[in-house]
Design a protein around this motif. Structure first.
Motif, PDB file in Angstrom:
ATOM      1  N   UNK A 181       0.835  -1.207   0.000  1.00  0.00           N
ATOM      2  CA  UNK A 181       0.000   0.000   0.000  1.00  0.00           C
ATOM      3  C   UNK A 181       0.868   1.254   0.000  1.00  0.00           C
ATOM      4  N   UNK A 182       1.856   1.298   0.876  1.00  0.00           N
ATOM      5  CA  UNK A 182       2.726   2.479   0.922  1.00  0.00           C
ATOM      6  C   UNK A 182       3.507   2.636  -0.377  1.00  0.00           C
ATOM      7  N   UNK A 183       3.920   1.523  -0.971  1.00  0.00           N
ATOM      8  CA  UNK A 183       4.680   1.599  -2.208  1.00  0.00           C
ATOM      9  C   UNK A 183       3.894   2.193  -3.354  1.00  0.00           C
ATOM     10  N   UNK A 184       2.570   2.021  -3.326  1.00  0.00           N
ATOM     11  CA  UNK A 184       1.730   2.554  -4.401  1.00  0.00           C
ATOM     12  C   UNK A 184       1.232   3.956  -4.083  1.00  0.00           C
ATOM     13  N   UNK A 321      -5.463  -7.272   1.272  1.00  0.00           N
ATOM     14  CA  UNK A 321      -5.829  -5.862   1.149  1.00  0.00           C
ATOM     15  C   UNK A 321      -7.233  -5.804   0.557  1.00  0.00           C
ATOM     16  N   UNK A 322      -8.092  -4.961   1.137  1.00  0.00           N
ATOM     17  CA  UNK A 322      -9.396  -4.682   0.541  1.00  0.00           C
ATOM     18  C   UNK A 322      -9.423  -3.226   0.118  1.00  0.00           C
ATOM     19  N   UNK A 323      -9.690  -3.003  -1.154  1.00  0.00           N
ATOM     20  CA  UNK A 323      -9.730  -1.652  -1.687  1.00  0.00           C
ATOM     21  C   UNK A 323     -10.657  -1.647  -2.903  1.00  0.00           C
ATOM     22  N   UNK A 324     -10.569  -0.646  -3.749  1.00  0.00           N
ATOM     23  CA  UNK A 324     -11.342  -0.672  -4.989  1.00  0.00           C
ATOM     24  C   UNK A 324     -10.733  -1.692  -5.940  1.00  0.00           C
ATOM     25  N   UNK A 325     -11.533  -2.191  -6.878  1.00  0.00           N
ATOM     26  CA  UNK A 325     -11.034  -3.179  -7.827  1.00  0.00           C
ATOM     27  C   UNK A 325      -9.880  -2.613  -8.658  1.00  0.00           C
ATOM     28  N   UNK A 326      -9.998  -1.349  -9.046  1.00  0.00           N
ATOM     29  CA  UNK A 326      -8.944  -0.738  -9.859  1.00  0.00           C
ATOM     30  C   UNK A 326      -7.639  -0.621  -9.078  1.00  0.00           C
ATOM     31  N   UNK A 327      -7.738  -0.203  -7.819  1.00  0.00           N
ATOM     32  CA  UNK A 327      -6.526  -0.052  -7.018  1.00  0.00           C
ATOM     33  C   UNK A 327      -5.939  -1.416  -6.657  1.00  0.00           C
ATOM     34  N   UNK A 328      -6.773  -2.427  -6.483  1.00  0.00           N
ATOM     35  CA  UNK A 328      -6.265  -3.777  -6.224  1.00  0.00           C
ATOM     36  C   UNK A 328      -5.424  -4.266  -7.402  1.00  0.00           C
ATOM     37  N   UNK A 329      -5.881  -4.016  -8.619  1.00  0.00           N
ATOM     38  CA  UNK A 329      -5.098  -4.414  -9.804  1.00  0.00           C
ATOM     39  C   UNK A 329      -3.784  -3.637  -9.871  1.00  0.00           C
ATOM     40  N   UNK A 330      -3.843  -2.368  -9.562  1.00  0.00           N
ATOM     41  CA  UNK A 330      -2.628  -1.553  -9.577  1.00  0.00           C
ATOM     42  C   UNK A 330      -1.620  -2.044  -8.546  1.00  0.00           C
ATOM     43  N   UNK A 331      -2.112  -2.411  -7.370  1.00  0.00           N
ATOM     44  CA  UNK A 331      -1.222  -2.922  -6.331  1.00  0.00           C
ATOM     45  C   UNK A 331      -0.657  -4.283  -6.704  1.00  0.00           C
TER      46      UNK A 331
END
Length: 476
Positions: A181-184, A321-331
């Motif tokens: 998370x911090x890296x992104x 990690x639970x986040x938005x689908x777009x941010x999950x793919x980015x991570x």
């Protein structure tokens, strides 16, 4: 297998003919065979007389070995019916040194990590049965196995936060989740808010990025919402790391009104909230039901992380990690440069453990509550000047010392056979030296012995400098 003969046990157990005392060596060899899987759990053991005859020792010797195994929780007996192998219950086991003591003979109270629950063995067996069909692929699942992501998402939905599997990224533990998370989302020079006290490795991760770390105070009484909001606004914080569910180390539980207010403040200041839910399933007392912090979020402000380490076992090294689908793919794309994906077998084990969630929660509640109550009782009897609030969940006590330095006490305690975590490990720039974290994740008997040693260490005293935990001494 339902029973073992004396001859079969004799072939499986090598106690060494010259070991002294022989009964203890025999008990240790049997325990090792159970832990190593050579002797199954819930299998009937031979009668003491038969095993003694086969081994060529007195019946008294075998009786003493069986007694020791029963005391340690590896044998259950019923008069007239015989004895069966078992695994120890941490809440009642009197002598469990392979769980509580490290290779140097020190009681390990620097890490708040419970032993594996009874459900682990069955979950592992189930995972091993399932893993061959995954072997037809390449084994790389950067987002995580679909079956595990489905079960994590379902659990969030059960807790009142509608979640799709596409919003879940499986990581190699919660520490890895923090790093991803911090890296992104953060970088050098960004302001990051942490609680004080807080999880030490979150501070380490932020500093490794070159971020500007600032803190906001939290106590067993909770979070001052105005101070949290003010800190985010004044620091122009990029991200705030919070642990609202039985916070490590204070054990505090954030109420829904504060959760809603903090999320609203983060939205107004443009601050991401990294919410660590590692302890969220471990309520020990009846507490008001709280919603996941992301339930108060409508715009992707809250990123939640979880872990198998406290509810189940740290050796699995699985987080999420639970986040938005777009941010999950980015991570997932970001983590591919570090470790590509988490191990398949361990993910299957955790997926199987989700099927046993209620069983494990009940077991943890019983064992941790017994350990917590034993630690509280012993501290109040032997060290009545130490102040603390009894947490309604989690696994740690946050203690204010009546005098002296926690850093010096930690040095003295190590000389008396117990490793503890002094307050400065949990704060910024050497603060919190009047505090100490004690976990109650060990069996009650171990905790009572640890307090006895702490009492001795405090009475005799020793000066010394505080040392941060190193890479070989994990702080959890």
């Amino acid at each position: 297998m339902r029973f073992l003969s004396a001859g079969q046990v004799a072939r499986l157990v090598d106690a060494g003919p010259h070991a002294r005392p022989y009964y203890r060596a025999l008990a240790d060899a049997m325990r090792a065979a159970v832990m190593g899987g050579q002797i199954p759990v819930r299998v009937r053991m031979p009668a003491e007389r038969d095993l003694a005859r086969t081994l060529g020792v007195s019946r008294t010797t075998v009786t003493a070995a069986y007694d020791l195994l029963r005391e340690r929780g590896f044998l259950e007996s019923r008069q007239g019916s015989g004895s069966w192998t078992a695994l120890p219950d941490p809440a009642v086991t009197a002598d469990n040194p392979w769980l509580a003591v490290d290779g140097e003979g020190l009681i390990q109270l620097h890490a708040a990590a419970p032993p594996a629950p009874s459900a682990l063995r069955a979950a592992m067996a189930q995972a091993v049965e399932e893993v061959p069909r995954y072997g037809m692929g390449n084994g790389y699942h950067p987002l995580g196995l679909p079956v595990l992501r489905e079960r994590i998402a379902a659990r969030y939905t059960e807790r009142g936060l509608a979640t799709r599997p596409e919003q879940i990224l499986v990581t190699t533990g919660s520490q890895h989740a923090i790093m991803v998370v911090l890296g992104v989302l953060a970088g050098a020079g960004d302001a990051i808010i942490v609680e004080s006290p807080t999880y030490p490795h979150a501070i380490d991760a932020a500093r490794r990025l070159g971020a500007r770390v600032t803190s906001v105070g939290v106590s067993s009484g909770g979070w001052p919402e105005d101070l949290v909001s003010g800190a985010m606004r004044q620091a122009a914080a990029r991200l705030a790391y919070l642990m609202p569910d039985f916070q490590n180390p204070t054990g505090a539980l954030m109420d829904d009104a504060t959760r809603s207010a903090v999320v609203g403040a983060a939205r107004r200041t443009g601050t991401f909230l990294l919410v660590d839910e590692t302890w969220s399933e471990l309520a020990l007392d009846e507490v008001p039901r709280t919603a996941p912090m992301a339930a108060f979020d409508t715009g992707g402000t809250v990123i939640s992380i979880g872990s198998a380490s406290k509810l189940w076992w740290g050796g699995l090294r699985i987080g999420w990690i639970r986040t938005t689908a777009a941010l999950a793919r980015r991570m997932a794309q970001h983590r591919a440069s570090v470790d590509i994906a988490s191990p398949v077998l361990e993910q299957l084990v955790v997926a199987a453990l989700f099927e046993r969630l209620a069983q494990t929660r009940a077991e943890r509640r019983r064992t941790l509550r017994a350990s917590r109550d034993a630690l509280v009782t012993e501290l109040r009897a032997r060290l009545p000047g130490w102040e603390f609030a009894v947490p309604p969940g989690g696994g740690t006590l946050w203690i204010r010392l009546d005098s002296g330095s926690a850093a010096s006490l930690a040095e003295a305690a190590a000389c008396h056979g117990v490793r503890i975590a002094p307050g400065p490990w949990f704060g910024l720039e050497g603060t919190l030296d009047g505090y100490l974290r004690l976990p109650f994740t060990q069996p009650p008997q171990v905790l009572k012995e640890a307090v006895t040693r702490l009492h001795t260490a405090r009475r005799l005293g020793l000066t010394g400098a505080v040392r941060r935990p190193d890479a070989l001494s994990p702080m959890v």
